[in-house]
Design a protein around this motif. Structure first.
Motif, PDB file in Angstrom:
ATOM      1  N   GLY A  59       0.838  -1.185   0.000  1.00  0.00           N
ATOM      2  CA  GLY A  59       0.000   0.000   0.000  1.00  0.00           C
ATOM      3  C   GLY A  59       0.876   1.238   0.000  1.00  0.00           C
ATOM      4  O   GLY A  59       2.057   1.183   0.325  1.00  0.00           O
ATOM      5  N   ILE A  60       0.298   2.344  -0.366  1.00  0.00           N
ATOM      6  CA  ILE A  60       1.108   3.557  -0.420  1.00  0.00           C
ATOM      7  C   ILE A  60       0.970   4.391   0.834  1.00  0.00           C
ATOM      8  O   ILE A  60       1.451   5.502   0.879  1.00  0.00           O
ATOM      9  N   GLY A  61       0.290   3.872   1.838  1.00  0.00           N
ATOM     10  CA  GLY A  61       0.276   4.545   3.123  1.00  0.00           C
ATOM     11  C   GLY A  61      -0.861   5.520   3.340  1.00  0.00           C
ATOM     12  O   GLY A  61      -0.828   6.259   4.309  1.00  0.00           O
ATOM     13  N   VAL A  62      -1.836   5.570   2.449  1.00  0.00           N
ATOM     14  CA  VAL A  62      -2.972   6.461   2.662  1.00  0.00           C
ATOM     15  C   VAL A  62      -4.270   5.694   2.474  1.00  0.00           C
ATOM     16  O   VAL A  62      -4.314   4.681   1.789  1.00  0.00           O
ATOM     17  N   ASN A  63      -5.312   6.197   3.072  1.00  0.00           N
ATOM     18  CA  ASN A  63      -6.623   5.603   2.909  1.00  0.00           C
ATOM     19  C   ASN A  63      -7.200   6.051   1.573  1.00  0.00           C
ATOM     20  O   ASN A  63      -7.269   7.249   1.288  1.00  0.00           O
ATOM     21  N   GLY A  64      -7.619   5.106   0.758  1.00  0.00           N
ATOM     22  CA  GLY A  64      -8.135   5.412  -0.567  1.00  0.00           C
ATOM     23  C   GLY A  64      -9.398   6.248  -0.544  1.00  0.00           C
ATOM     24  O   GLY A  64      -9.607   7.114  -1.400  1.00  0.00           O
ATOM     25  N   TYR A  65     -10.255   6.026   0.450  1.00  0.00           N
ATOM     26  CA  TYR A  65     -11.486   6.809   0.551  1.00  0.00           C
ATOM     27  C   TYR A  65     -11.173   8.261   0.916  1.00  0.00           C
ATOM     28  O   TYR A  65     -11.762   9.191   0.364  1.00  0.00           O
ATOM     29  N   LEU A  66     -10.259   8.448   1.866  1.00  0.00           N
ATOM     30  CA  LEU A  66      -9.878   9.816   2.239  1.00  0.00           C
ATOM     31  C   LEU A  66      -9.192  10.528   1.077  1.00  0.00           C
ATOM     32  O   LEU A  66      -9.403  11.721   0.856  1.00  0.00           O
ATOM     33  N   THR A 100     -12.872  38.960  -4.800  1.00  0.00           N
ATOM     34  CA  THR A 100     -11.541  39.010  -5.407  1.00  0.00           C
ATOM     35  C   THR A 100     -10.485  39.650  -4.516  1.00  0.00           C
ATOM     36  O   THR A 100      -9.321  39.717  -4.901  1.00  0.00           O
ATOM     37  N   THR A 101     -10.849  40.088  -3.314  1.00  0.00           N
ATOM     38  CA  THR A 101      -9.872  40.729  -2.433  1.00  0.00           C
ATOM     39  C   THR A 101      -9.199  39.748  -1.481  1.00  0.00           C
ATOM     40  O   THR A 101      -8.357  40.149  -0.679  1.00  0.00           O
ATOM     41  N   GLU A 102      -9.579  38.479  -1.538  1.00  0.00           N
ATOM     42  CA  GLU A 102      -8.899  37.481  -0.717  1.00  0.00           C
ATOM     43  C   GLU A 102      -8.759  36.184  -1.508  1.00  0.00           C
ATOM     44  O   GLU A 102      -9.516  35.918  -2.434  1.00  0.00           O
ATOM     45  N   ARG A 103      -7.747  35.397  -1.124  1.00  0.00           N
ATOM     46  CA  ARG A 103      -7.531  34.112  -1.776  1.00  0.00           C
ATOM     47  C   ARG A 103      -7.063  33.103  -0.739  1.00  0.00           C
ATOM     48  O   ARG A 103      -6.532  33.472   0.318  1.00  0.00           O
ATOM     49  N   PHE A 104      -7.249  31.819  -1.079  1.00  0.00           N
ATOM     50  CA  PHE A 104      -6.959  30.732  -0.147  1.00  0.00           C
ATOM     51  C   PHE A 104      -6.092  29.670  -0.816  1.00  0.00           C
ATOM     52  O   PHE A 104      -6.143  29.486  -2.027  1.00  0.00           O
ATOM     53  N   LYS A 105      -5.361  28.978   0.021  1.00  0.00           N
ATOM     54  CA  LYS A 105      -4.535  27.850  -0.407  1.00  0.00           C
ATOM     55  C   LYS A 105      -4.675  26.781   0.668  1.00  0.00           C
ATOM     56  O   LYS A 105      -4.718  27.093   1.859  1.00  0.00           O
ATOM     57  N   LEU A 106      -4.756  25.505   0.250  1.00  0.00           N
ATOM     58  CA  LEU A 106      -4.927  24.404   1.195  1.00  0.00           C
ATOM     59  C   LEU A 106      -3.781  23.403   1.085  1.00  0.00           C
ATOM     60  O   LEU A 106      -3.248  23.180  -0.002  1.00  0.00           O
ATOM     61  N   THR A 107      -3.467  22.797   2.212  1.00  0.00           N
ATOM     62  CA  THR A 107      -2.610  21.624   2.245  1.00  0.00           C
ATOM     63  C   THR A 107      -3.368  20.548   3.001  1.00  0.00           C
ATOM     64  O   THR A 107      -3.780  20.755   4.138  1.00  0.00           O
ATOM     65  N   VAL A 108      -3.585  19.411   2.336  1.00  0.00           N
ATOM     66  CA  VAL A 108      -4.313  18.292   2.937  1.00  0.00           C
ATOM     67  C   VAL A 108      -3.310  17.175   3.174  1.00  0.00           C
ATOM     68  O   VAL A 108      -2.574  16.785   2.265  1.00  0.00           O
ATOM     69  N   TYR A 109      -3.274  16.675   4.398  1.00  0.00           N
ATOM     70  CA  TYR A 109      -2.407  15.554   4.767  1.00  0.00           C
ATOM     71  C   TYR A 109      -3.269  14.355   5.125  1.00  0.00           C
ATOM     72  O   TYR A 109      -4.146  14.455   5.986  1.00  0.00           O
ATOM     73  N   ILE A 110      -3.016  13.230   4.481  1.00  0.00           N
ATOM     74  CA  ILE A 110      -3.674  11.975   4.853  1.00  0.00           C
ATOM     75  C   ILE A 110      -2.602  11.155   5.560  1.00  0.00           C
ATOM     76  O   ILE A 110      -1.576  10.810   4.974  1.00  0.00           O
ATOM     77  N   LEU A 111      -2.842  10.867   6.822  1.00  0.00           N
ATOM     78  CA  LEU A 111      -1.802  10.370   7.708  1.00  0.00           C
ATOM     79  C   LEU A 111      -1.862   8.883   8.011  1.00  0.00           C
ATOM     80  O   LEU A 111      -0.997   8.369   8.722  1.00  0.00           O
ATOM     81  N   ASP A 112      -2.874   8.185   7.504  1.00  0.00           N
ATOM     82  CA  ASP A 112      -3.051   6.787   7.886  1.00  0.00           C
ATOM     83  C   ASP A 112      -3.774   6.033   6.780  1.00  0.00           C
ATOM     84  O   ASP A 112      -4.335   6.642   5.871  1.00  0.00           O
ATOM     85  N   THR A 113      -3.773   4.717   6.880  1.00  0.00           N
ATOM     86  CA  THR A 113      -4.497   3.891   5.913  1.00  0.00           C
ATOM     87  C   THR A 113      -5.920   3.613   6.377  1.00  0.00           C
ATOM     88  O   THR A 113      -6.709   3.058   5.637  1.00  0.00           O
ATOM     89  N   ARG A 114      -6.235   3.991   7.599  1.00  0.00           N
ATOM     90  CA  ARG A 114      -7.574   3.750   8.133  1.00  0.00           C
ATOM     91  C   ARG A 114      -8.466   4.967   7.924  1.00  0.00           C
ATOM     92  O   ARG A 114      -7.989   6.092   7.887  1.00  0.00           O
ATOM     93  N   LEU A 115      -9.752   4.726   7.795  1.00  0.00           N
ATOM     94  CA  LEU A 115     -10.732   5.799   7.640  1.00  0.00           C
ATOM     95  C   LEU A 115     -11.109   6.286   9.030  1.00  0.00           C
ATOM     96  O   LEU A 115     -12.036   5.778   9.655  1.00  0.00           O
ATOM     97  N   ARG A 116     -10.349   7.273   9.506  1.00  0.00           N
ATOM     98  CA  ARG A 116     -10.553   7.826  10.844  1.00  0.00           C
ATOM     99  C   ARG A 116     -10.380   9.338  10.781  1.00  0.00           C
ATOM    100  O   ARG A 116      -9.678   9.853   9.921  1.00  0.00           O
ATOM    101  N   ALA A 117     -10.991  10.023  11.713  1.00  0.00           N
ATOM    102  CA  ALA A 117     -10.895  11.484  11.739  1.00  0.00           C
ATOM    103  C   ALA A 117      -9.461  11.952  11.983  1.00  0.00           C
ATOM    104  O   ALA A 117      -9.029  12.961  11.421  1.00  0.00           O
ATOM    105  N   ASP A 118      -8.705  11.220  12.804  1.00  0.00           N
ATOM    106  CA  ASP A 118      -7.340  11.657  13.082  1.00  0.00           C
ATOM    107  C   ASP A 118      -6.353  11.262  11.986  1.00  0.00           C
ATOM    108  O   ASP A 118      -5.164  11.523  12.098  1.00  0.00           O
ATOM    109  N   ALA A 119      -6.838  10.664  10.918  1.00  0.00           N
ATOM    110  CA  ALA A 119      -5.994  10.321   9.773  1.00  0.00           C
ATOM    111  C   ALA A 119      -5.971  11.446   8.744  1.00  0.00           C
ATOM    112  O   ALA A 119      -5.416  11.286   7.663  1.00  0.00           O
ATOM    113  N   LEU A 120      -6.548  12.588   9.082  1.00  0.00           N
ATOM    114  CA  LEU A 120      -6.683  13.692   8.143  1.00  0.00           C
ATOM    115  C   LEU A 120      -6.321  15.004   8.836  1.00  0.00           C
ATOM    116  O   LEU A 120      -6.730  15.244   9.975  1.00  0.00           O
TER     117      LEU A 120
END
Length: 166
Positions: A59-66, A100-120
């Motif tokens: 596995g590549i270390g991440v949950n496929g659903y997340l 147009t006066t503000e903009r956003f950028k996101l970084t998403v980390y998937i931390l586990d292979t399990r579907l859990r809230a603390d894996a994100l």
């Protein structure tokens, strides 16, 4: 050409072509699907160093659903970097056309292979436009990252339920 170069080239050719010549035993589809039901799987390849036994899929270390839910949830934002092996998705800056006066950028980390809230984990970055037209960093509401995480988790659960119903 020296003997060591010829030997090295022959060894390299043997390592590259031996796996293609081996025969794999039939493995049942159920045996393949039983292995790590979450996360992406790499194909099984023959291992020339161990009596033609296939290397087990890793596995590549991440949950496929997340992973899929994260991409679905932030699909309106342009992607800057995507690393499915490390479980990181980084978007480029996105400005809402109505704001147009503000903009956003996101970084998403998937931390586990399990579907859990603390894996994100989601980090939100915000910039506002100066009067001169440049962008400066601004504070973000911590609730924003929490709401994005909840949206991703909800979508991941929907994907999992849909798969179970199939």
């Amino acid at each position: 050409m020296s003997d060591s170069r010829i030997l090295g080239a022959a060894l390299l050719a043997a390592l590259l072509f031996l796996p293609a010549c081996s025969t794999q035993g039939n493995t049942s589809a159920s045996a393949q699907t039983d292995q790590r039901s979450s996360g992406f799987q790499l194909p099984s390849l023959p291992n020339p160093l161990r009596s033609n036994r296939p290397v087990e899929p890793e596995g590549i270390g991440v949950n496929g659903y997340l992973w899929r839910a994260s991409l679905d949830t932030i699909s309106f934002m342009p992607l800057s970097e995507v690393d499915p092996f490390g479980g990181v998705i980084i978007t480029d800056w996105y400005a809402n056309p109505q704001m147009t006066t503000e903009r956003f950028k996101l970084t998403v980390y998937i931390l586990d292979t399990r579907l859990r809230a603390d894996a994100l984990a989601v980090n939100v970055f915000r910039q506002v436009r100066e009067e001169t037209g440049g962008w400066i960093d601004a504070e973000t509401n911590p609730q924003t990252a929490y709401e994005i995480e909840n949206a991703i988790l909800t979508r991941a659960r929907q994907l999992r339920i849909a798969r179970l119903e199939d």
